[in-house]
Design an enzyme around this catalytic site. Structure first.
Site, short mmCIF file in Angstrom:
data_model
loop_
_atom_site.label_atom_id
_atom_site.label_comp_id
_atom_site.label_asym_id
_atom_site.label_seq_id
_atom_site.Cartn_x
_atom_site.Cartn_y
_atom_site.Cartn_z
N CYS A 180 0.84 -1.20 0.00
CA CYS A 180 0.00 0.00 0.00
C CYS A 180 0.88 1.24 0.00
O CYS A 180 1.69 1.42 0.90
CB CYS A 180 -0.93 0.03 1.20
SG CYS A 180 -2.00 1.48 1.12
N GLY B 118 -7.35 2.11 -11.99
CA GLY B 118 -8.30 2.31 -13.08
C GLY B 118 -7.68 2.03 -14.43
O GLY B 118 -6.51 1.66 -14.53
C1 LIG Z 1 -10.19 3.05 -2.92
C2 LIG Z 1 -9.23 1.90 -3.00
C3 LIG Z 1 -8.93 1.16 -1.86
C4 LIG Z 1 -8.02 0.09 -1.91
N1 LIG Z 1 -7.77 -0.64 -0.78
C5 LIG Z 1 -6.93 -1.70 -0.84
C6 LIG Z 1 -6.69 -2.52 0.32
O1 LIG Z 1 -7.28 -2.32 1.39
N2 LIG Z 1 -5.80 -3.55 0.21
C7 LIG Z 1 -5.15 -3.82 -0.98
O2 LIG Z 1 -4.35 -4.77 -1.03
N3 LIG Z 1 -5.39 -3.09 -2.09
C8 LIG Z 1 -6.25 -2.04 -2.05
N4 LIG Z 1 -6.50 -1.32 -3.19
C9 LIG Z 1 -5.84 -1.69 -4.47
C10 LIG Z 1 -6.77 -2.53 -5.36
O3 LIG Z 1 -7.12 -3.74 -4.71
C11 LIG Z 1 -6.11 -2.86 -6.72
O4 LIG Z 1 -4.91 -3.59 -6.50
C12 LIG Z 1 -5.76 -1.63 -7.54
O5 LIG Z 1 -6.71 -0.59 -7.35
C13 LIG Z 1 -5.62 -1.91 -9.05
O6 LIG Z 1 -6.82 -2.42 -9.60
P1 LIG Z 1 -7.98 -1.48 -10.31
O7 LIG Z 1 -7.26 -0.57 -11.27
O8 LIG Z 1 -8.92 -2.43 -10.94
O9 LIG Z 1 -8.60 -0.69 -9.17
C14 LIG Z 1 -7.40 -0.24 -3.15
C15 LIG Z 1 -7.72 0.49 -4.31
C16 LIG Z 1 -8.63 1.54 -4.26
C17 LIG Z 1 -8.96 2.29 -5.52
#
Ligand SMILES: Cc1cc2nc3c(=O)[nH]c(=O)nc-3n(C[C@H](O)[C@H](O)[C@H](O)COP(=O)(O)O)c2cc1C
Length: 306
Positions: free
Chosen positions: A128, A215
């Site tokens: 993170c 995204g």
């Molecule tokens: C608002 C938000 C909260 C997230 N919280 C976590 C989390 O608690 N733990 C984690 O491993 N990844 C977290 N992520 C990362 C997502 O799980 C993912 O790895 C990342 O957003 C890429 O995928 P996407 O582009 O489809 O969102 C978070 C992402 C977003 C946007």
């Protein structure tokens, strides 16, 4: 047609889950999505004690994506075990619990607490970008990745997925380190560190100054990293980063991912997970593919092809 996949001995009815932190613990979305349809529900990160998260503003829109600096706000393991696990147990889907921590001991405490719970897999977030101690500090140093993986594995009852950071020069080094530490699977990518300036306020758009970019804008980076990781390790990979539909998901799968997760797309289309499942099924139908697993790594190849 058979869409099931096996990861570390755990069978998933299909390869689609949602990405941690973008779906609460399922309850926020069950009005829109029949959770029984998902391969798994991946929970928001949970720590040993409640975390308040970062000050607001902590999200900002960007071209083709968003920045977030939530800071892993969560109610802590006690509330999670009492409230969220019983809720998820009502559904016929796999439960993957995402675990966060500031120290090795924090991670171990949560993993031990989950040992007797009806949880199928653990996803360890060492990536993170929005927490100062721990988190990404583990995810950017291969020795630390191996050490934290080994420590978690020594205390975990369930198979362990290590969630890798894309904020590194060479993802294969981190993937190999997690595999060497005994990881059962990898998930990638977490968000890419970014920044936005509000020119009218002449201020940072996020109180934390930086945030994690997610995204559609990150998808090509994510596909490239999944491909590279799949070349480097033998353990299965769960791919994510900008997936909005079946076509996006298939890029990850053909590159070498065994399963995929849908994240940011859920915020503007709560049906994105189900549409992704349906999109993969339609593709299999169109090309007469009986076994989903035959698509895994069909373009990327590499040692992860199976
Ligand atoms: C608002 C938000 C909260 C997230 N919280 C976590 C989390 O608690 N733990 C984690 O491993 N990844 C977290 N992520 C990362 C997502 O799980 C993912 O790895 C990342 O957003 C890429 O995928 P996407 O582009 O489809 O969102 C978070 C992402 C977003 C946007």
């Amino acid at each position: 047609m058979n869409m099931s996949v096996k990861i570390a001995g755990v069978e998933f009815k299909n390869p689609v889950m949602e990405a941690s932190g973008t779906f609460g613990s399922g309850a926020e979305y069950c009005e829109f999505v029949d959770l029984n349809r998902l391969g798994a529900v991946v929970t928001k990160g949970v720590a040993n004690v409640p975390w308040p998260g970062n000050p607001v503003p902590r999200i900002a829109e960007t071209y083709g994506g968003m920045l977030n600096a939530i800071g892993l706000q969560n109610p802590g393991i006690d509330v999670f075990v009492k409230r969220d696990i019983p809720f998820l147990k009502q559904y016929d889907t796999r439960i993957v619990v995402n675990v966060c921590g500031r120290t090795k001991e924090d991670y171990i405490e949560v993993v031990e607490r989950l040992g007797d719970e009806p949880v199928d897999m653990l996803e360890i977030n060492i990536s993170c970008p929005n927490v100062k101690e721990g988190g990404i500090a583990f995810g950017q140093d291969p020795r630390a990745v191996e050490e934290i993986t080994r420590a978690v594995k020594a205390h975990a009852r369930q198979p362990v997925i290590m969630k890798l950071s894309p904020n590194v020069t060479d993802i294969t080094v981190m993937a190999k380190a997690a595999e060497a530490g005994g990881a059962d699977a990898l998930s990638l990518i977490n968000t890419l560190t970014g920044m936005k300036i509000d020119i009218h306020k002449r201020a940072f758009a996020l109180a934390n100054k930086t945030g994690g970019l997610s995204g559609p804008a990150v998808k090509p980076v994510a596909v490239r990293m999944v491909y590279q990781a799949a070349q480097a390790v033998k353990i299965p990979i769960i791919g994510m980063g900008g997936i909005q539909n079946g076509e996006d998901a298939l890029e990850f799968i053909l590159a070498g991912a065994t399963a995929v997760a849908v994240g940011t797309a859920n915020f503007h289309n709560p049906y994105a997970t189900v549409e992704t499942i349906e999109g993969i099924a339609a593709y299999m139908e169109q090309y007469g593919i009986e076994e989903f697993s035959s698509l895994v790594g069909a373009v990327g190849g590499g040692p992860n092809r199976r």
